[in-house]
Design a protein around this motif. Structure first.
Motif, PDB file in Angstrom:
ATOM      1  N   THR A  19     -12.409  -6.544  -4.072  1.00 14.72           N
ATOM      2  CA  THR A  19     -11.394  -6.663  -3.025  1.00 14.72           C
ATOM      3  C   THR A  19     -10.479  -5.456  -3.104  1.00 14.72           C
ATOM      4  O   THR A  19     -10.247  -4.921  -4.188  1.00 14.72           O
ATOM      5  CB  THR A  19     -10.564  -7.948  -3.215  1.00 14.72           C
ATOM      6  N   PRO A  20      -9.942  -5.016  -1.969  1.00 19.73           N
ATOM      7  CA  PRO A  20      -9.056  -3.848  -2.010  1.00 19.73           C
ATOM      8  C   PRO A  20      -7.769  -4.170  -2.758  1.00 19.73           C
ATOM      9  O   PRO A  20      -7.196  -5.234  -2.579  1.00 19.73           O
ATOM     10  CB  PRO A  20      -8.779  -3.542  -0.539  1.00 19.73           C
ATOM     11  N   ALA A  21      -7.351  -3.264  -3.605  1.00 21.18           N
ATOM     12  CA  ALA A  21      -6.108  -3.432  -4.358  1.00 21.18           C
ATOM     13  C   ALA A  21      -4.923  -3.075  -3.471  1.00 21.18           C
ATOM     14  O   ALA A  21      -5.056  -2.326  -2.509  1.00 21.18           O
ATOM     15  CB  ALA A  21      -6.131  -2.522  -5.581  1.00 21.18           C
ATOM     16  N   ALA A  22      -3.780  -3.620  -3.801  1.00 21.81           N
ATOM     17  CA  ALA A  22      -2.563  -3.270  -3.075  1.00 21.81           C
ATOM     18  C   ALA A  22      -2.273  -1.793  -3.306  1.00 21.81           C
ATOM     19  O   ALA A  22      -2.485  -1.283  -4.399  1.00 21.81           O
ATOM     20  CB  ALA A  22      -1.402  -4.118  -3.568  1.00 21.81           C
ATOM     21  N   ALA A  23      -1.831  -1.120  -2.288  1.00 16.32           N
ATOM     22  CA  ALA A  23      -1.532   0.305  -2.400  1.00 16.32           C
ATOM     23  C   ALA A  23      -0.219   0.491  -3.151  1.00 16.32           C
ATOM     24  O   ALA A  23       0.798  -0.084  -2.778  1.00 16.32           O
ATOM     25  CB  ALA A  23      -1.434   0.928  -1.018  1.00 16.32           C
ATOM     26  N   ASP A  24      -0.255   1.259  -4.235  1.00 13.77           N
ATOM     27  CA  ASP A  24       0.981   1.576  -4.945  1.00 13.77           C
ATOM     28  C   ASP A  24       1.904   2.323  -3.995  1.00 13.77           C
ATOM     29  O   ASP A  24       1.461   2.917  -3.012  1.00 13.77           O
ATOM     30  CB  ASP A  24       0.683   2.469  -6.146  1.00 13.77           C
ATOM     31  N   PRO A  25       3.200   2.323  -4.301  1.00 15.47           N
ATOM     32  CA  PRO A  25       4.108   3.128  -3.486  1.00 15.47           C
ATOM     33  C   PRO A  25       3.655   4.587  -3.445  1.00 15.47           C
ATOM     34  O   PRO A  25       3.163   5.116  -4.446  1.00 15.47           O
ATOM     35  CB  PRO A  25       5.446   3.004  -4.219  1.00 15.47           C
ATOM     36  N   TYR A  26       3.798   5.221  -2.296  1.00 13.00           N
ATOM     37  CA  TYR A  26       3.459   6.633  -2.157  1.00 13.00           C
ATOM     38  C   TYR A  26       4.395   7.281  -1.151  1.00 13.00           C
ATOM     39  O   TYR A  26       5.301   6.621  -0.647  1.00 13.00           O
ATOM     40  CB  TYR A  26       1.980   6.827  -1.793  1.00 13.00           C
ATOM     41  N   CYS A  42      10.437   6.034  -2.331  1.00  9.83           N
ATOM     42  CA  CYS A  42       9.067   6.023  -1.818  1.00  9.83           C
ATOM     43  C   CYS A  42       9.122   5.350  -0.454  1.00  9.83           C
ATOM     44  O   CYS A  42       9.819   4.344  -0.283  1.00  9.83           O
ATOM     45  CB  CYS A  42       8.147   5.237  -2.743  1.00  9.83           C
ATOM     46  N   THR A  43       8.420   5.909   0.525  1.00 10.61           N
ATOM     47  CA  THR A  43       8.535   5.401   1.892  1.00 10.61           C
ATOM     48  C   THR A  43       7.318   4.630   2.387  1.00 10.61           C
ATOM     49  O   THR A  43       7.371   4.062   3.472  1.00 10.61           O
ATOM     50  CB  THR A  43       8.828   6.556   2.870  1.00 10.61           C
ATOM     51  N   ASN A  44       6.233   4.605   1.622  1.00 13.51           N
ATOM     52  CA  ASN A  44       5.033   3.881   2.047  1.00 13.51           C
ATOM     53  C   ASN A  44       4.388   3.172   0.876  1.00 13.51           C
ATOM     54  O   ASN A  44       4.638   3.492  -0.279  1.00 13.51           O
ATOM     55  CB  ASN A  44       4.019   4.844   2.672  1.00 13.51           C
ATOM     56  N   GLY A  45       3.521   2.216   1.189  1.00 11.62           N
ATOM     57  CA  GLY A  45       2.806   1.460   0.181  1.00 11.62           C
ATOM     58  C   GLY A  45       3.503   0.148  -0.115  1.00 11.62           C
ATOM     59  O   GLY A  45       4.435  -0.260   0.575  1.00 11.62           O
ATOM     60  N   THR A  46       3.005  -0.511  -1.146  1.00  6.52           N
ATOM     61  CA  THR A  46       3.595  -1.777  -1.578  1.00  6.52           C
ATOM     62  C   THR A  46       3.843  -1.692  -3.073  1.00  6.52           C
ATOM     63  O   THR A  46       3.525  -0.708  -3.707  1.00  6.52           O
ATOM     64  CB  THR A  46       2.635  -2.952  -1.280  1.00  6.52           C
ATOM     65  N   GLY A  47       4.380  -2.717  -3.628  1.00  4.94           N
ATOM     66  CA  GLY A  47       4.682  -2.693  -5.050  1.00  4.94           C
ATOM     67  C   GLY A  47       6.080  -2.158  -5.286  1.00  4.94           C
ATOM     68  O   GLY A  47       6.910  -2.133  -4.383  1.00  4.94           O
ATOM     69  N   VAL A  73       9.818  -0.406  -1.934  1.00  3.84           N
ATOM     70  CA  VAL A  73       9.604   0.744  -1.043  1.00  3.84           C
ATOM     71  C   VAL A  73      10.702   0.774   0.019  1.00  3.84           C
ATOM     72  O   VAL A  73      11.088  -0.263   0.548  1.00  3.84           O
ATOM     73  CB  VAL A  73       8.207   0.651  -0.394  1.00  3.84           C
ATOM     74  N   GLY A  74      11.217   1.965   0.286  1.00  7.02           N
ATOM     75  CA  GLY A  74      12.263   2.139   1.291  1.00  7.02           C
ATOM     76  C   GLY A  74      13.671   2.119   0.732  1.00  7.02           C
ATOM     77  O   GLY A  74      14.628   2.348   1.457  1.00  7.02           O
ATOM     78  N   THR A  75      13.811   1.840  -0.569  1.00  5.34           N
ATOM     79  CA  THR A  75      15.138   1.856  -1.190  1.00  5.34           C
ATOM     80  C   THR A  75      15.243   3.077  -2.102  1.00  5.34           C
ATOM     81  O   THR A  75      14.274   3.803  -2.303  1.00  5.34           O
ATOM     82  CB  THR A  75      15.387   0.567  -2.009  1.00  5.34           C
TER      83      THR A  75
END
Length: 95
Positions: A19-26, A42-47, A73-75
């Motif tokens: 299964t695809p893993a969650a995308a780390d922040p990037y 970091c402005t994109n990704g999850t985690g 992400v976003g902070t």
């Protein structure tokens, strides 16, 4: 079926079933917010992520500080040098 063919088939099934893993922040960046503070976001990704930096202290050993809080992400994350330290080499740690 040969051992090599069996191994290749097994590897193919393992990859196909993954299964695809969650995308780390990037899309992360760092900057120096003041003479004692490194910041980053970091402005994109999850985690989560946090900034860390080395701190240069004249006549003493350099040390590393991390933001004690993992950020979303976003902070903005900050790491503060104490005892007269000046930040350098800031980077982002993700998880």
């Amino acid at each position: 079926m040969s051992l090599i063919s069996s191994t290749a088939l097994g590897i193919g099934l393992t990859v196909a079933g993954a299964t695809p893993a969650a995308a780390d922040p990037y899309d992360c960046s760092t900057w120096y917010k003041s003479s004692t503070t490194a910041a980053g976001t970091c402005t994109n990704g999850t985690g989560e992520f946090r900034v860390y930096t080395r701190c240069d202290r004249p006549l003493a050993r350099d040390y590393t500080v991390y933001d004690p809080i993992w950020r979303r992400v976003g902070t903005t994350s900050t790491a503060i040098c104490h005892s007269g330290g000046k930040p350098y080499g800031a980077d982002i740690q993700v998880h």
